[in-house]
Design a protein around this motif. Structure first.
Motif, short mmCIF file in Angstrom:
data_model
loop_
_atom_site.label_atom_id
_atom_site.label_comp_id
_atom_site.label_asym_id
_atom_site.label_seq_id
_atom_site.Cartn_x
_atom_site.Cartn_y
_atom_site.Cartn_z
N ASN A 242 49.11 48.83 45.23
CA ASN A 242 50.48 49.26 45.51
C ASN A 242 51.28 49.50 44.24
OD1 ASN A 242 49.94 49.01 48.24
ND2 ASN A 242 50.77 46.95 48.39
N ILE A 243 50.98 48.72 43.19
CA ILE A 243 51.73 48.87 41.94
C ILE A 243 51.22 50.05 41.13
CG2 ILE A 243 52.23 47.76 39.73
CD1 ILE A 243 52.21 45.09 41.18
N LEU A 244 49.89 50.16 41.00
CA LEU A 244 49.32 51.16 40.10
C LEU A 244 49.21 52.54 40.72
CD1 LEU A 244 46.49 49.02 38.46
CD2 LEU A 244 48.83 49.37 37.70
N ILE A 245 48.87 52.60 42.01
CA ILE A 245 48.66 53.90 42.65
C ILE A 245 49.93 54.39 43.34
CG2 ILE A 245 47.35 55.12 44.42
CD1 ILE A 245 45.01 53.33 43.86
N LEU A 266 51.52 50.38 30.55
CA LEU A 266 51.02 49.14 29.96
C LEU A 266 50.51 48.19 31.04
CD1 LEU A 266 50.64 47.19 27.58
CD2 LEU A 266 53.03 46.51 27.86
N LEU A 267 51.22 48.13 32.16
CA LEU A 267 50.84 47.22 33.24
C LEU A 267 49.46 47.54 33.80
CD1 LEU A 267 54.08 46.59 35.33
CD2 LEU A 267 52.72 44.91 34.11
N LYS A 268 49.07 48.80 33.77
CA LYS A 268 47.75 49.16 34.27
C LYS A 268 46.66 48.35 33.57
CE LYS A 268 48.94 53.93 35.50
NZ LYS A 268 48.66 55.37 35.24
N TYR A 269 46.76 48.25 32.27
CA TYR A 269 45.74 47.54 31.50
C TYR A 269 45.89 46.03 31.63
CZ TYR A 269 45.23 52.18 29.50
OH TYR A 269 45.05 53.53 29.34
N SER A 270 47.13 45.54 31.62
CA SER A 270 47.34 44.10 31.75
C SER A 270 46.86 43.59 33.10
CB SER A 270 48.83 43.78 31.56
OG SER A 270 49.27 44.20 30.29
N LEU A 271 47.12 44.35 34.15
CA LEU A 271 46.73 43.92 35.50
C LEU A 271 45.22 43.98 35.67
CD1 LEU A 271 49.54 45.59 37.64
CD2 LEU A 271 49.30 43.19 37.01
N ILE A 272 44.57 44.93 35.04
CA ILE A 272 43.11 45.00 35.11
C ILE A 272 42.50 43.76 34.47
CG2 ILE A 272 41.08 46.22 34.23
CD1 ILE A 272 42.63 48.82 34.60
N VAL A 273 43.05 43.35 33.32
CA VAL A 273 42.55 42.14 32.65
C VAL A 273 42.81 40.91 33.51
CG1 VAL A 273 42.79 40.67 30.63
CG2 VAL A 273 42.82 43.15 30.36
N VAL A 274 44.01 40.80 34.08
CA VAL A 274 44.36 39.65 34.91
C VAL A 274 43.44 39.54 36.11
CG1 VAL A 274 46.14 38.70 36.43
CG2 VAL A 274 46.76 39.55 34.17
N SER A 275 43.11 40.67 36.73
CA SER A 275 42.27 40.65 37.93
C SER A 275 40.79 40.46 37.61
CB SER A 275 42.45 41.95 38.71
OG SER A 275 42.02 43.07 37.95
N THR A 276 40.40 40.67 36.35
CA THR A 276 38.98 40.57 35.98
C THR A 276 38.63 39.22 35.40
OG1 THR A 276 39.01 42.95 35.48
CG2 THR A 276 37.14 41.70 34.66
N VAL A 277 39.58 38.57 34.76
CA VAL A 277 39.30 37.33 34.03
C VAL A 277 38.68 36.24 34.92
CG1 VAL A 277 40.44 35.36 32.94
CG2 VAL A 277 40.87 37.67 32.12
N PRO A 278 39.18 35.98 36.14
CA PRO A 278 38.58 34.88 36.93
C PRO A 278 37.08 35.02 37.15
CG PRO A 278 40.67 35.54 37.90
CD PRO A 278 40.36 36.53 36.82
N MET A 279 36.62 36.21 37.52
CA MET A 279 35.19 36.39 37.75
C MET A 279 34.40 36.29 36.44
SD MET A 279 34.45 36.74 40.94
CE MET A 279 35.64 35.43 41.20
N MET A 280 34.99 36.73 35.33
CA MET A 280 34.30 36.64 34.03
C MET A 280 34.21 35.19 33.57
SD MET A 280 35.78 39.97 32.00
CE MET A 280 34.64 39.69 30.64
N LEU A 281 35.16 34.35 33.98
CA LEU A 281 35.10 32.94 33.62
C LEU A 281 34.07 32.19 34.45
CD1 LEU A 281 38.89 32.08 33.16
CD2 LEU A 281 37.19 32.51 31.38
N ILE A 282 33.89 32.62 35.69
CA ILE A 282 32.94 31.95 36.58
C ILE A 282 31.50 32.34 36.26
CG2 ILE A 282 32.18 31.76 38.99
CD1 ILE A 282 35.09 32.02 39.82
N TYR A 283 31.28 33.60 35.92
CA TYR A 283 29.92 34.11 35.79
C TYR A 283 29.07 33.34 34.77
CZ TYR A 283 26.00 37.26 35.20
OH TYR A 283 24.75 37.78 35.11
#
Length: 301
Positions: A242-245, A266-283
């Motif tokens: 909803n925010i990006l598209i 700028l938010l496009k890149y920040s939000l991508i990192v925020v949404s990706t970090v949890p799975m990268m920490l678990i893997y």
């Protein structure tokens, strides 16, 4: 002289063709690595750059005018924080439900003495090739009263065929029949055998299918788009959409249209990192089980 020769380390001399082949393999693998890492690196460095630098295309390999404004806006937005919490809930609870149901389906189908095992296994595999479709699925969810509830994100896709096949194969090949027979001789029921004998030996397989389900749940947005109307139930991925598209306001304090556009870039890149970090920490914690869980049972003997 013979003893002296035996003490020397022997080294196999590679031919010129082998050396050229290895060089080509290293070049190819390095190219693939750069193709994967460069876009990720660009997203990370852009998220730490200023809105003006990102909009002007000045960012490439290093942050320009280092700032945390993108993360400050993202993490101060109520809808993003709410979506993050919803995604965590759907991922944790949904993964627990999916793993439990998968084990409950796979264990009986892995037993040779289970009557109708082949027919039921074929029925499970059939659903991987043919599905009822979107409209019948929506009608089923609606008839069960799950529309606009959290259950719509947890139940309809709780069981997937591929993790079920992995679990069946693992139970059938990696768990010796002698262990189950010994438990039965000692008077253990099937449920107790599963809980006390089989599951403690199935850690790698459970880790693998749990990671599969967790990734699907975390990245899921289509089910929320169809079944949910209350924005307080939206997962993070739908909030980001909803925010990006749709270019909805994310709670920024910009006053001019230009500043809002720069902040949105700028938010496009920040939000991508925020949404990706949890799975990268678990893997990294699950990765050591991933290969082991897939290979155990693949080769027997």
């Amino acid at each position: 002289m013979a003893q002296r020769n035996l003490g020397r380390s022997t080294k196999v001399r590679e031919s010129t063709v082998d050396r050229f082949f290895l060089v080509g393999v290293y070049i190819l693998l390095t190219t693939f690595l750069l193709v994967v890492l460069l876009p990720l690196w660009f997203i990370v460095v852009s998220s730490f750059s200023s809105p003006a630098a990102v909009s002007a295309g000045e960012v490439f390999l290093w942050p320009v005018d280092f700032t945390l404004r993108g993360y400050e806006v993202a993490l101060s937005s109520p809808q993003i924080l709410k979506g993050f919490g919803n995604s965590l809930y759907y991922t944790v609870v949904g993964t627990a439900i999916s793993v439990a149901l998968t084990v409950m389906i796979a264990y009986p189908l892995s037993r040779v003495d289970f009557v109708g095992r082949k027919v039921l296994t074929g029925a499970v595999v059939f659903t991987m090739l043919f599905a009822g479709g979107l409209i019948p699925t929506y009608l089923v969810v609606q008839s069960m009263g799950m529309l606009d509830t959290r259950w719509a994100m947890l139940i309809p896709n709780a069981v997937a065929v591929w993790p079920t096949i992995l679990a069946i194969t693992y139970f059938r090949t990696a768990i010796p029949d002698e262990l189950r027979e010994a438990a039965e001789i000692d008077g253990a029921s099937d449920l107790r055998t599963l809980w006390k004998v089989v599951l403690p030996l199935s850690g790698p397989m459970i880790a693998v299918i749990a990671l599969m389900y967790a990734i699907v749940q975390w990245n899921s947005y289509f089910d929320a788009l169809i079944y949910l109307r209350d924005d307080s139930l939206y997962p993070l991925q739908l909030v980001l959409r909803n925010i990006l598209i749709l270019n909805n306001d994310a709670g920024g304090d910009a006053t001019s249209a230009l500043e809002r556009q720069q902040l949105a870039n700028l938010l496009k890149y920040s939000l991508i990192v925020v949404s990706t970090v949890p799975m990268m920490l678990i893997y990294p914690f699950v990765a050591r089980y991933f290969t082991k869980g897939l290979l155990l049972g693949a080769v027997k003997g």
